[in-house]
Design a protein around this motif. Structure first.
Motif, PDB file in Angstrom:
ATOM      1  N   HIS A 412       0.731  -1.002  -0.370  1.00 15.13           N
ATOM      2  CA  HIS A 412       0.470  -0.099   0.082  1.00 15.13           C
ATOM      3  C   HIS A 412       1.091   1.102  -0.067  1.00 15.13           C
ATOM      4  N   SER A 413       2.116   1.289   0.955  1.00 10.36           N
ATOM      5  CA  SER A 413       2.578   2.091   0.814  1.00 10.36           C
ATOM      6  C   SER A 413       3.130   2.443  -0.600  1.00 10.36           C
ATOM      7  N   ILE A 414       3.716   1.558  -0.899  1.00 13.00           N
ATOM      8  CA  ILE A 414       4.531   2.054  -2.345  1.00 13.00           C
ATOM      9  C   ILE A 414       3.685   2.692  -3.476  1.00 13.00           C
ATOM     10  N   SER A 415       2.715   2.062  -3.399  1.00 13.07           N
ATOM     11  CA  SER A 415       1.375   2.588  -4.422  1.00 13.07           C
ATOM     12  C   SER A 415       1.123   3.893  -3.837  1.00 13.07           C
ATOM     13  N   GLU A 416       0.964   4.540  -2.680  1.00 16.26           N
ATOM     14  CA  GLU A 416       0.955   5.605  -2.305  1.00 16.26           C
ATOM     15  C   GLU A 416       1.626   6.252  -2.761  1.00 16.26           C
ATOM     16  N   ASN A 417       2.910   6.044  -2.342  1.00 12.04           N
ATOM     17  CA  ASN A 417       3.487   7.514  -2.844  1.00 12.04           C
ATOM     18  C   ASN A 417       4.047   7.112  -3.966  1.00 12.04           C
ATOM     19  N   SER A 418       3.938   6.760  -5.273  1.00  7.65           N
ATOM     20  CA  SER A 418       3.990   6.649  -6.506  1.00  7.65           C
ATOM     21  C   SER A 418       2.711   7.260  -7.164  1.00  7.65           C
ATOM     22  N   GLY A 419       1.927   6.667  -6.916  1.00 11.13           N
ATOM     23  CA  GLY A 419       0.437   7.491  -7.367  1.00 11.13           C
ATOM     24  C   GLY A 419      -0.326   6.229  -7.934  1.00 11.13           C
ATOM     25  N   GLY A 420      -0.459   5.212  -8.111  1.00 10.30           N
ATOM     26  CA  GLY A 420      -0.316   4.098  -7.906  1.00 10.30           C
ATOM     27  C   GLY A 420      -1.700   3.422  -7.253  1.00 10.30           C
ATOM     28  N   THR A 421      -2.264   2.487  -7.336  1.00  9.79           N
ATOM     29  CA  THR A 421      -3.562   1.499  -6.424  1.00  9.79           C
ATOM     30  C   THR A 421      -2.874   0.238  -5.692  1.00  9.79           C
ATOM     31  N   PHE A 422      -3.829   0.006  -4.620  1.00 12.05           N
ATOM     32  CA  PHE A 422      -3.142  -0.890  -4.308  1.00 12.05           C
ATOM     33  C   PHE A 422      -4.283  -2.317  -4.006  1.00 12.05           C
ATOM     34  N   SER A 423      -4.053  -3.060  -4.634  1.00 11.19           N
ATOM     35  CA  SER A 423      -5.519  -4.116  -4.404  1.00 11.19           C
ATOM     36  C   SER A 423      -5.184  -5.263  -4.133  1.00 11.19           C
ATOM     37  N   PHE A 424      -5.884  -5.608  -3.208  1.00  8.30           N
ATOM     38  CA  PHE A 424      -5.939  -7.055  -2.964  1.00  8.30           C
ATOM     39  C   PHE A 424      -6.554  -8.576  -2.928  1.00  8.30           C
ATOM     40  N   ILE A 425      -5.909  -9.098  -3.775  1.00 12.31           N
ATOM     41  CA  ILE A 425      -6.361 -10.559  -4.315  1.00 12.31           C
ATOM     42  C   ILE A 425      -6.209 -11.456  -3.126  1.00 12.31           C
ATOM     43  N   GLU A 426      -7.262 -11.888  -2.855  1.00 13.89           N
ATOM     44  CA  GLU A 426      -7.834 -12.973  -1.632  1.00 13.89           C
ATOM     45  C   GLU A 426      -7.485 -14.089  -1.728  1.00 13.89           C
ATOM     46  N   THR A 427      -7.985 -15.106  -3.065  1.00  9.97           N
ATOM     47  CA  THR A 427      -8.472 -15.871  -3.360  1.00  9.97           C
ATOM     48  C   THR A 427      -7.345 -16.121  -4.886  1.00  9.97           C
ATOM     49  N   GLU A 428      -7.073 -17.127  -5.102  1.00  8.32           N
ATOM     50  CA  GLU A 428      -5.705 -17.201  -5.867  1.00  8.32           C
ATOM     51  C   GLU A 428      -6.566 -17.188  -7.323  1.00  8.32           C
ATOM     52  N   GLY A 429      -7.928 -17.736  -7.591  1.00  4.56           N
ATOM     53  CA  GLY A 429      -8.328 -17.170  -9.142  1.00  4.56           C
ATOM     54  C   GLY A 429      -8.816 -16.232  -9.323  1.00  4.56           C
ATOM     55  N   ALA A 430      -8.903 -14.906  -8.400  1.00  2.00           N
ATOM     56  CA  ALA A 430      -9.031 -13.789  -8.693  1.00  2.00           C
ATOM     57  C   ALA A 430      -8.269 -12.740  -9.995  1.00  2.00           C
ATOM     58  N   ILE A 431      -6.866 -13.447  -9.753  1.00  2.00           N
ATOM     59  CA  ILE A 431      -5.222 -12.897 -10.042  1.00  2.00           C
ATOM     60  C   ILE A 431      -6.033 -12.212 -11.418  1.00  2.00           C
ATOM     61  N   GLN A 432      -6.388 -13.400 -12.193  1.00  2.00           N
ATOM     62  CA  GLN A 432      -6.746 -12.904 -13.724  1.00  2.00           C
ATOM     63  C   GLN A 432      -7.357 -11.296 -13.926  1.00  2.00           C
ATOM     64  N   ASP A 433      -8.944 -11.154 -13.196  1.00  2.00           N
ATOM     65  CA  ASP A 433     -10.045 -10.522 -13.069  1.00  2.00           C
ATOM     66  C   ASP A 433      -9.068  -8.988 -12.594  1.00  2.00           C
ATOM     67  N   ALA A 434      -8.086  -9.137 -11.020  1.00  2.00           N
ATOM     68  CA  ALA A 434      -7.757  -7.812 -11.131  1.00  2.00           C
ATOM     69  C   ALA A 434      -6.627  -7.205 -11.349  1.00  2.00           C
ATOM     70  N   PHE A 435      -5.523  -8.100 -13.063  1.00  2.00           N
ATOM     71  CA  PHE A 435      -5.457  -7.789 -13.442  1.00  2.00           C
ATOM     72  C   PHE A 435      -5.901  -7.445 -14.948  1.00  2.00           C
ATOM     73  N   ALA A 436      -7.390  -7.987 -14.780  1.00  2.00           N
ATOM     74  CA  ALA A 436      -7.752  -7.223 -16.316  1.00  2.00           C
ATOM     75  C   ALA A 436      -8.095  -5.720 -16.101  1.00  2.00           C
ATOM     76  N   GLN A 437      -8.741  -5.894 -15.072  1.00  2.00           N
ATOM     77  CA  GLN A 437      -9.215  -4.555 -14.458  1.00  2.00           C
ATOM     78  C   GLN A 437      -8.519  -3.413 -14.694  1.00  2.00           C
ATOM     79  N   CYS A 438      -7.314  -3.800 -14.094  1.00  2.00           N
ATOM     80  CA  CYS A 438      -5.960  -2.705 -14.076  1.00  2.00           C
ATOM     81  C   CYS A 438      -5.833  -2.015 -15.511  1.00  2.00           C
ATOM     82  N   ILE A 439      -5.338  -3.466 -16.570  1.00  2.00           N
ATOM     83  CA  ILE A 439      -4.954  -2.846 -17.887  1.00  2.00           C
ATOM     84  C   ILE A 439      -6.289  -1.774 -18.676  1.00  2.00           C
TER      85      ILE A 439
END
Length: 700
Positions: A412-439
């Motif tokens: 979270h600190s890395i994202s805040e200091n650079s102007g980016g966002t922090f996402s929490f991927i709790e379960t393994e199967g959600a990683i592609q959806d998280a990347f998809a939303q970001c790009i």
């Protein structure tokens, strides 16, 4: 019958070409084969032998590793193993160099294996790398294998794949930028405003206030909205990609910094590969991608390369070759990712880093050269990224915390200091959806370097505060002028800011001019700079009140958003101090306050989402164990989302009932839907055999 079995066993000791069986000169071989074919219930060995015999012609024509042909005279060395299966020499050496002595086809154990220098290629052309994690072939959802066209052959010189080449001292080997498509013309409305690029609106808390009344904190909502995306279909080689940005759009430089430590082994790494495959396929030929991986050390797999057809092949091969092992050196991975951005010769207008990790940084070295962990603030970001806005680079780092063991505070600190966002991927199967939303957002940037200027008009008015969240704001001219630095905006993205100022007594006249808002920005595609001015904020000033006027719902809903974000921050501070009870009380008090607001009474969707989000946070603070496993990361991801007014992945899905949907743009939603469609269309629990490829990564 016993005689037949004896003859079958004798036949199984041979590898018989079909040409010999059909030849009249070898009657004994023909007899042996005919005896085997007469067996009504062959054993497993007989079945295996018959399967190998029926596919022998295909085995000798096609390499089972790279699926390319093995015809004589093509300059390819061919290795034939003890089990009679043949492969390209360079393919099998890349597979067995890790000590693997098992045939990829029949699983026979070899006594002798081929060997060569890992950096040499006997055929004088591009090497292929056998995809990692192929033992996970019982689940198509975990597989990132994909049929790739044969690489162009060049027997005159040796070419080492980009992800095998040694890293240069300076990362100035980025691929030149491609031709940008014809710049779109800026459309203006009848008044000359750039309505098609960005819109500005201001909403006062009350439309009228008696002229004799003085307000110390009168609130005005400033709303910005970027242009609506065009739906014109692109043409050329990218037409099949069905890119979210179907109009000529701003090309992107993207560096992904990926954790491949030992904890990522197995399912996590396979899902990460699949998610990266989705990212690669949805970038256009003008976008450039570089992949940096880190475990105990960091390595750049390949420089910034355009995602043309050949670039995608190289990127997929590099990602598929990843193997998880070692520790977790987040700081070194981030430094190397920043180095790629800093030292590139050419720059696309939009640039961003994506950082994913599932663990704690264990390899950061302090200034004295020891092996102790450095203070957290020394680990955050390279100075070039922290100072990116001052240097004009503006390179946000979007971080993704994967699983329950990652360092959510650091990410979270890395994202805040650079102007980016922090996402929490709790379960393994959600990683592609998280990347998809970001790009989906990154590939739709329409305006850059956005500055909002708020100026008081009435000579007795001055600005008291600007509620800008994580965006930089400053006051000038004794409070007469306020400036907000917003940066980039995605297509259809909105920003809301609350400005508080004093409302003076009006001695004469039936209205008061309070504010005027200007916006300065650069068109991301044409690189032209513009300035536009919104309408003045004017309120009525009657002689006396005609009744209690109900405040603006638009202002009230944004005030609720800020109150909820403040409650989350206070609750997190209490939880970190060990008082989960106080943290839960803070969140509960905020929920009770929200219920009494006018936006809640009108069933405002944002207010409903805020209540659901606060309730979820309360549940994730039920115990210290639950809070440390998921509560902390969930709260920090929510704070990141509110701070930048941008969607983040949170919990086990990007479709949760929290505030995520309030900040999603249409381009994010479209990319997210595409990701989920590819997952739904992937066949599950199907055996993947050598030579059978999945196209699950290819967009529909």
């Amino acid at each position: 019958m016993a005689s037949l079995w004896r003859k079958a066993k004798l036949a199984l000791c041979y590898s018989v070409p079909r040409s010999m069986v059909d030849d009249d000169r070898f009657p004994q071989l023909s007899e042996r084969v005919s005896h085997v074919s007469l067996l009504s219930q062959p054993n497993d060995a007989a079945s295996a032998w018959m399967s190998r015999s029926s596919s022998r012609k295909r085995d000798f024509e096609t390499c089972s590793i790279c699926l390319a042909t093995m015809k004589p005279g093509e300059g390819h060395a061919i290795f034939t193993a003890e089990c009679s299966h043949s492969f390209h020499f360079h393919c099998i050496t890349s597979k067995v160099k890790q000590g693997n002595q098992i045939c990829p086809v029949c699983r026979a154990k070899w006594k002798e294996i081929p060997s060569e220098s890992p950096d040499l290629d006997p055929r004088g052309g591009r090497s292929r790398v056998f995809p990692a994690d192929i033992p996970m072939q019982n689940n198509a959802m975990m597989t990132v294998v994909r049929r790739l066209p044969s690489s162009p052959r060049n027997s005159s010189r040796h070419v080492i794949p980009l992800f095998h080449a040694a890293e240069p001292a300076v990362f100035d080997d980025d691929e030149p930028l491609g031709r940008t498509e014809a710049s779109q013309k800026v459309n203006s409305d009848a008044n000359g405003n750039l309505a098609k690029i960005i819109g500005i609106r201001a909403y006062p808390e009350f439309s009228s206030v008696p002229r004799t009344k003085y307000c110390n904190e009168f609130t005005v909502l400033i709303n910005l909205k970027a242009a609506v995306t065009n739906t014109t279909q692109k043409s050329g080689e990218d037409q099949g990609l069905q890119s979210v940005s179907r109009m000529p759009r701003t090309p992107v430089d993207l560096v992904t910094v990926l954790d491949i430590s030992g904890s990522m082994a197995g399912t996590k790494l396979a899902l990460l590969k699949r998610a990266m495959g989705f990212v690669i396929h949805n970038m256009s030929s003008n976008d450039r991608l570089s992949v940096v991986t880190f475990s105990s050390t960091a390595r750049r797999l390949f420089p910034l390369c355009r995602m043309s057809e050949s670039g995608r092949q190289q990127a997929l091969l590099a990602v598929n070759s990843l193997v998880a092992n070692g520790g977790t050196n987040i700081a070194e991975g981030l430094r190397k990712g920043a180095k790629v951005m800093e030292e590139r010769r050419e720059k696309n207008p939009v640039a961003s880093l994506i950082l994913l990790s599932d663990g704690q940084d264990t390899y950061t070295v302090n200034g004295s050269g020891g092996n102790q962990i450095a203070p957290i603030d020394q680990l955050l970001l390279p100075l070039s990224i922290q100072d990116s806005k001052r240097s004009g680079l503006q390179i946000p780092v979007h971080t993704f915390g994967f699983g329950a063991d990652h360092d959510s505070f650091l990410m979270h600190s890395i994202s805040e200091n650079s102007g980016g966002t922090f996402s929490f991927i709790e379960t393994e199967g959600a990683i592609q959806d998280a990347f998809a939303q970001c790009i989906g957002g990154l590939l739709s940037v329409v305006v850059q370097e956005v500055l909002v200027e708020i100026e008081c008009i009435h000579p007795s008015s001055y600005i008291q505060s600007v509620k800008a969240g994580g965006y930089s704001s400053q006051m000038m001219g004794n409070g007469r002028l306020g400036v907000i630095d917003i940066g980039d905006l995605y297509a259809d993205e909105e920003r809301d800011f609350l400005v508080q100022l004093n409302l003076p007594i009006e001695s004469s006249g039936n209205h008061t001019s309070l504010l005027k808002v200007k916006c300065f920005f650069k068109d991301a595609l044409t690189k032209e700079s513009f300035a536009m001015e919104g309408e003045e904020v004017i309120i009525g000033r009657p002689d006396s009140s005609t009744g209690q006027e109900e405040g603006s719902i638009l202002v009230d809903r944004q005030r609720n958003r800020l109150r909820a974000a403040e409650a989350m921050s206070l609750a997190r501070a209490a939880a970190e101090n060990g008082s989960l009870g106080d943290a839960i009380s803070v969140l509960e008090n905020c929920r009770e306050m929200l219920v009494r607001t006018i936006s809640a009474k009108s069933q405002d969707r944002l207010c409903v989402s805020l209540d659901a989000e606060l309730k979820e946070m309360q549940e994730r603070m039920a115990s210290r164990h639950v809070y440390e496993a998921s509560g902390r990361a969930y709260v920090l991801s929510g704070l990141s989302s509110h701070s930048w007014q941008r969607a983040t992945a949170r919990g086990d899905s990007t479709d949760s009932s929290s505030l995520i949907q309030a900040y999603q743009t249409p381009s994010m939603v479209e990319m997210l839907n595409r990701s989920q469609a590819t997952l739904m269309s992937s066949p599950g629990q199907r055996l993947v055999r050598p030579g059978w490829q999945l196209n699950a990564l290819k967009p529909r």
